[in-house]
Scaffold this active site. Structure first.
Site, PDB file in Angstrom:
ATOM      1  N   CYS A   1       1.106  -0.902   0.178  1.00  0.00           N
ATOM      2  CA  CYS A   1      -0.011   0.203  -0.446  1.00  0.00           C
ATOM      3  C   CYS A   1       0.848   1.369  -0.073  1.00  0.00           C
ATOM      4  O   CYS A   1       1.588   1.419  -0.774  1.00  0.00           O
ATOM      5  CB  CYS A   1      -0.549   0.328   1.323  1.00  0.00           C
ATOM      6  SG  CYS A   1      -2.901   0.314   1.345  1.00  0.00           S
TER       7      CYS A   1
ATOM      8  N   HIS B   1      -3.552  -5.664   0.215  1.00  0.00           N
ATOM      9  CA  HIS B   1      -3.224  -5.755   1.596  1.00  0.00           C
ATOM     10  C   HIS B   1      -2.639  -7.498   1.348  1.00  0.00           C
ATOM     11  O   HIS B   1      -4.049  -8.181   2.348  1.00  0.00           O
ATOM     12  CB  HIS B   1      -3.638  -5.425   2.810  1.00  0.00           C
ATOM     13  CG  HIS B   1      -3.609  -3.999   3.093  1.00  0.00           C
ATOM     14  ND1 HIS B   1      -2.797  -3.101   3.981  1.00  0.00           N
ATOM     15  CD2 HIS B   1      -4.350  -2.901   2.539  1.00  0.00           C
ATOM     16  CE1 HIS B   1      -2.768  -2.141   3.780  1.00  0.00           C
ATOM     17  NE2 HIS B   1      -4.113  -1.867   2.999  1.00  0.00           N
TER      18      HIS B   1
ATOM     19  N   GLU C   1      -1.442  -9.554   3.789  1.00  0.00           N
ATOM     20  CA  GLU C   1      -1.303  -9.660   5.375  1.00  0.00           C
ATOM     21  C   GLU C   1      -2.137 -10.171   5.705  1.00  0.00           C
ATOM     22  O   GLU C   1      -2.959 -10.957   6.643  1.00  0.00           O
ATOM     23  CB  GLU C   1      -0.464  -8.274   5.874  1.00  0.00           C
ATOM     24  CG  GLU C   1      -0.943  -7.543   6.639  1.00  0.00           C
ATOM     25  CD  GLU C   1      -0.679  -6.513   4.915  1.00  0.00           C
ATOM     26  OE1 GLU C   1      -0.290  -6.604   4.093  1.00  0.00           O
ATOM     27  OE2 GLU C   1      -1.652  -5.122   5.515  1.00  0.00           O
TER      28      GLU C   1
END
Ligand code: GLN
Length: 533
Positions: free
Chosen positions: A383, A509, A511
């Site tokens: 990001c 993202h 993650e």
């Protein structure tokens, strides 16, 4: 079909005992025994969601597939259970009050005085039951944030009391407390647990199971004492001893028979013992690494590791997948300066730049991207991290000296990162970013494609700014390629430098969707590229 069972997890004595991990571990064990389980977090603060909270206050803001900004415990739920949570899995006091006040304004209460009991507690109960009924779960585990005795938690405990009264044996309460060890006395102390249970009892809730966090093994006598004073059967007093990794907790809870006890109490068949083979295989790899790598995580919230929870856990998963021990160094971007960036970043096998907002520490992040690009060090930008890589490339390769994101510099002559069109009229802060899952088409032959091994992916987002497509051709010609695009809008989702060893920036993202038994491919490939075999 049998009715949904509801398990509540409350906490006493102190915060940070790991209610989220205990809830996720129990859920994992029930899931492994064949039950359909979900978890929900009730947060007693007045913010509508944690999206507006500074990470220093509450750690990372976790984003669900359906675009809700939620508590970081939902990340644990998804990572442990390999499920997809949603807006309904996280409810705050703010949201409860907002719903009730909206109803009041609509006139739904027909002239009645609106009160905490029954109106607020009814709304809490509605949110709890909604989750169970929506997807027909066998078990809904509800974690009540905060600590018993807090003023903020009272309406939740009252709602729990009412649900127990309404649903009887279909509701079960687990209370998590701490048994501290007093070094001077050489003793484990049960009094805080007794007091905490007493407080629950004053609010009309008798816990069915006690989970005691401890640094030392609890003797039978201690368990017996706690059982006697707290009105709980001795076998329902469970020890939760400190372990090296949170991922050992499910196995520990299985040894302690937490899942069996809970199922018996709920009147559900215990079924076969969970095999948990892939989970154990993950732990085996995690504990016996063959390789080692050092990765620098550049961010501005490094004082509080919770701010980067999902990224840190993604490295645990990807490390195990590569049989590699990762020394993850958290590097403060404000400490990276023109004078020192080479020494500040030396010795790293890989560099990752974290997501973020605002000006603080931005130049340090841009220098880190430069260092990685110029020294052929594997790089992952997430990001804002991807945006920094773009800005750095513009400044130093395309020679657009003052290139920047218009988030940091509104009057830059080269806004290579710019506000999205749809964001231009937005003035409210909460829940107004581009949030949640969006499609991305990945180009063949790229690092991203090698990772995903497919063309169409869906990843989660949380941003207002994007790559400015006015500069698309300049970047492509100079060697930074857009390798993933949103098929509807052309928004650049992934950039890469094919000349480089492994240089990937993602606007989304990854993650948020890495799981213990399904590590995220981008993290797996990134870690792989940093290992010198
Ligand atoms: N601040 C940037 C944006 O809004 C990046 C956001 C992020 O890193 N989550 O686009």
């Amino acid at each position: 079909m049998a009715s949904t069972k509801y398990i509540f997890v409350t906490g006493g004595v102190t915060s940070s005992l790991g209610k989220g991990i205990i809830s996720a571990s129990l859920a994992k064990l029930l899931q492994a025994r064949g039950y359909k389980v979900t978890i929900q977090k009730l947060d007693p603060y007045i913010n509508i969601d944690p999206g507006t909270l500074n990470p220093y206050e509450h750690g990372e803001c976790y984003v669900t597939e359906d675009g809700a900004e939620t508590d970081l415990d939902l990340g644990h739920y998804e990572r442990f259970l390999d499920i997809t949570t949603s807006q309904s899995n996280n409810v705050t006091t703010g949201r409860i009050y907002q719903n009730v006040i909206n109803k009041e304004r609509r006139g739904d209460f027909l002239g009645k005085t609106v009160q905490i009991i029954p109106h607020i507690t009814d709304e809490i109960k509605r949110c709890i039951k909604l989750l169970g009924s929506k997807s027909k779960f066998d078990v809904v585990i509800t974690e009540i944030g905060g600590t018993v005795g807090d003023i903020e938690s009272l309406p939740y405990i009252e709602a729990l009391r009412q649900l127990r009264w309404e649903m009887g044996k279909n509701v079960l309460t687990i209370h998590l407390t701490l048994v501290p060890y007093l070094k001077a006395a050489g003793e484990l102390k049960t009094k805080p647990t007794q007091h905490s249970v007493k407080m629950l009892l004053e609010n009309g809730v008798q816990p069915d199971v006690l989970v005691l966090r401890t640094e030392h093994k609890l003797t039978k006598d201690i368990k017996k004492k706690v059982a006697l004073f707290c009105n709980v059967e001795q076998e329902s007093v469970i020890q939760s001893i400190d372990v090296n990794t949170i991922y050992e907790v499910p196995l520990l809870m299985q040894e302690e028979k937490l899942d069996e006890i809970v199922l018996k109490k709920l009147g559900l068949p215990v079924k076969e013992t969970p095999a948990l083979e892939p989970w154990k295989e993950f732990l085996r790899r995690f504990k016996n690494p063959k390789y080692k790598t050092t990765i620098g995580l550049v961010g501005k919230y490094v004082e509080l590791a919770d701010a980067y929870k999902s990224i840190i856990e993604s490295f645990v998963h990807a490390g195990a997948a590569n049989e590699c021990e990762i020394d993850l160094k958290l590097i403060h971007s404000e400490n990276i300066k023109n004078e020192n960036y080479e020494s500040a970043l030396k010795g790293l096998n890989g560099i990752i730049i974290a997501p973020g907002f605002g000006h603080r520490g931005i130049e340090g992040k841009i220098l880190a991207a430069k260092f990685a690009r110029e020294n052929n060090i594997p790089f992952l930008g997430i990001c804002l991290g991807m945006q920094c890589a773009v800005i750095e490339f513009a400044r130093n390769v395309l020679k657009m000296d003052e290139a920047h994101s218009s988030e940091m510099n509104r009057t830059t002559p080269f806004p290579v990162i710019d506000l999205m069109e749809e964001q231009k009229g937005v003035t409210e802060k909460g829940g107004t970013m581009r949030l949640g899952g969006y499609d991305c088409v990945v180009k063949k032959g790229t690092n991203a494609y090698k990772a995903y091994k497919k063309n169409l992916i869906v990843e989660r987002h949380r941003h207002r700014y994007e790559f400015n497509n006015a500069y698309f051709d300049d970047f492509e010609k100079a060697g930074m390629k857009a390798t993933g695009l949103n098929p509807e809008t052309g928004l650049v989702e992934i950039v890469e430098i094919p000349e480089h060893k492994w240089f990937v920036g993602v606007q989304f993202h990854p993650e948020y969707s890495s799981r213990v038994i399904k590590p995220h491919p981008i993290f797996v490939e990134f870690v792989k590229s940093t290992i010198n075999k």
